[in-house]
Write an enzyme that holds these catalytic residues in place. Structure first.
Site, short mmCIF file in Angstrom:
data_model
loop_
_atom_site.label_atom_id
_atom_site.label_comp_id
_atom_site.label_asym_id
_atom_site.label_seq_id
_atom_site.Cartn_x
_atom_site.Cartn_y
_atom_site.Cartn_z
N ASP A 126 0.82 -1.22 0.00
CA ASP A 126 0.00 0.00 0.00
C ASP A 126 0.85 1.26 0.00
OD1 ASP A 126 0.64 0.69 2.83
OD2 ASP A 126 -0.64 -1.02 3.30
N ASP A 138 6.52 -5.88 6.72
CA ASP A 138 5.18 -5.28 6.69
C ASP A 138 4.27 -6.23 5.92
OD1 ASP A 138 2.92 -3.75 6.51
OD2 ASP A 138 3.90 -2.01 5.59
#
Length: 300
Positions: free
Chosen positions: A97, A167
């Site tokens: 993202d 992440d």
């Protein structure tokens, strides 16, 4: 095989539910589904929600919403950056993202960022529909690779990075291998002496087993005294309580090494939404039930 990423009409009363089979969180969406693609790895979607802005999901699990994403991205990034004084080379695994990259480039001392994301569809959806989160994905310091992060770390040279950020999404599908001892042994080898790792380490309540197992795994690789769990509160993640874990190679401490005055100035300069040095320190003060959970290794 992929299917159309064109918007599709959905009922404005529909709720997206993230469940572990015992309890769940539901988010009400509105209007059209903005993005939908079945990649070779997972189903990637972007929705507009009634209250939390646009939302990215993978296999209907919430990855981020515009309203809440800063808590996660600021805490996984600025905790290590404001305790390690010499970060020049950073490796990020996942982070499609772009929010972690946005936060990293706020630190001018960083010279190079390598990001390895397995699914190009996540990056594309975020660039198109989440521009405030993905704004740094074209930054000149970033080398973005669409590749398997596990294989990348396996083949990386020893002592290559000052900071590694894992992440990842939950430990299913392509992220499952990011929760194994062999992966973190490669991460440890790839870190420079004094280097730091921060890891998305699940909810202590919603993903109890994965949380405990990963904590035990990290202690086996980095040593008990070099692994520090900390908490961040994100309303749109199941239970609202989420954990990140800080690991150091040769003893950098996430609280003792905090430059408090520098952190105050950094927060003011960048007008951060969640992180500040008091939150930094407090995040490592764990509730007693979590302390017992990770000290005992109890997976029940």
């Amino acid at each position: 095989m992929t299917i159309s990423e064109q918007p599709s009409k959905i009922n404005s009363t529909e709720w997206i539910t993230d469940s572990n089979g015992k309890f769940a969180i539901s988010i009400r969406i509105k209007g059209e589904r903005l993005f939908h693609e079945v990649s070779p790895f997972q189903t990637v979607e972007v929705f507009d929600t009634q209250d939390r802005g646009k939302m990215l999901t993978i296999d209907r699990m919430v990855m981020c919403t515009e309203a809440d994403e800063a808590a996660y991205h600021e805490m996984i990034t600025h905790i290590p950056m404001l305790t390690h004084p010499g970060v020049k080379d950073v490796l990020v695994i996942g982070a499609g993202d772009g929010g972690t990259i946005r936060e990293l480039v706020r630190h001018p001392k960083i010279e190079r960022i390598t990001m390895v994301e397995i699914d190009e569809a996540v990056v594309r959806a975020s660039k198109q529909f989440l521009p405030t989160i993905s704004s740094a994905l074209e930054h000149p310091k970033l080398n973005l690779l669409i590749d398997d992060g596990i294989k990348f770390v396996e083949n990386a040279a020893d002592n290559s990075y000052d900071l590694i950020i894992i992440d990842s999404s939950d430990p299913v599908g392509p992220s499952e291998g990011l929760f194994t001892k062999s992966f973190y042994q490669d991460v440890y080898r790839t870190l420079r002496p004094g280097g730091v790792v921060t890891v998305q380490s699940e909810s202590p309540i919603f993903h109890h087993k994965a949380f405990v197992d990963l904590n035990q795994c990290l202690k086996q690789v980095f040593g008990i005294d070099s692994v520090h769990c900390y908490l961040v509160f994100i309303p749109m993640y199941p239970t609202g309580m989420w954990s990140l874990t800080y690991c150091s190679k040769q003893g950098v401490h996430p609280v003792e090494n905090l430059d408090y005055e520098k952190a105050i100035q950094f927060v003011k300069e960048h007008d951060l939404r969640y992180y500040n040095p008091d939150v930094h320190q407090a995040a490592f003060a764990l509730p007693q039930f979590i302390r017992k959970m990770i000290e005992s290794g109890n997976r029940q």
